[in-house]
Design a protein around this motif. Structure first.
Motif, PDB file in Angstrom:
ATOM      1  N   UNK A  44      33.415 -11.089  21.887  1.00  0.00           N
ATOM      2  CA  UNK A  44      33.306  -9.687  21.099  1.00  0.00           C
ATOM      3  C   UNK A  44      31.864  -9.334  20.792  1.00  0.00           C
ATOM      4  N   UNK A  45      31.449  -8.088  21.293  1.00  0.00           N
ATOM      5  CA  UNK A  45      30.194  -7.645  20.943  1.00  0.00           C
ATOM      6  C   UNK A  45      30.327  -6.811  19.571  1.00  0.00           C
ATOM      7  N   UNK A  46      29.469  -7.329  18.650  1.00  0.00           N
ATOM      8  CA  UNK A  46      29.584  -6.644  17.266  1.00  0.00           C
ATOM      9  C   UNK A  46      28.629  -5.482  17.094  1.00  0.00           C
ATOM     10  N   UNK A  47      27.254  -5.810  17.721  1.00  0.00           N
ATOM     11  CA  UNK A  47      26.119  -5.010  17.395  1.00  0.00           C
ATOM     12  C   UNK A  47      26.186  -4.349  15.820  1.00  0.00           C
ATOM     13  N   UNK A  48      26.296  -2.983  15.697  1.00  0.00           N
ATOM     14  CA  UNK A  48      26.279  -2.281  14.700  1.00  0.00           C
ATOM     15  C   UNK A  48      27.893  -1.991  14.051  1.00  0.00           C
TER      16      UNK A  48
END
Length: 128
Positions: A44-48
């Motif tokens: 899962x890409x959380x980033x901002x």
């Protein structure tokens, strides 16, 4: 749910499309490029985004809903907008399924007993 780069089609016209696809790059090449930026095959890409990205929650109607977030599997991207739901009737795992088969070429939200990982299918478990 929105996904990317499944629409490139193989072509025999190698004069106008030297890569063998109807684009200047194929989906496998794009996925290999994107995959270099992530550790492991999926995540899962959380980033901002919220720390609850892709969290699976129980709704009042008994369905399970996936919170907004981005899943990346083998360099392919699936964005959940937070409205995707699935009904689960027994003990199952909720997965974001990457299916590269010619018939599907997309991500699917699924409830499965056992996750599948093969050349064409990768089940990324969101909840157990």
């Amino acid at each position: 749910m929105r996904t990317y780069f499944f629409s490139a089609e193989p072509t025999n016209d190698l004069i106008n499309h030297p890569t063998g696809y109807d684009r200047e790059y194929g989906p496998d090449e794009w996925a290999a490029l994107i995959g270099q930026f992530f550790q492991g095959e999926a995540g899962v890409f959380v980033g901002d985004q919220s720390a609850d990205a892709c969290k699976v929650v129980l709704q009042e109607d008994g369905k399970l809903r996936v919170c907004a977030g981005t899943v990346i599997v083998r360099g392919r991207v699936c964005e959940f907008n937070g409205t995707e739901t699935i009904a689960v009737t027994s003990s199952r795992k909720v997965v974001a399924r990457l299916d590269k088969s010619a018939e599907v070429r997309n991500f699917q939200l699924r409830a499965v007993q056992e996750p599948v990982i093969s050349d064409d299918i990768y089940d990324y478990v969101l909840a157990e």
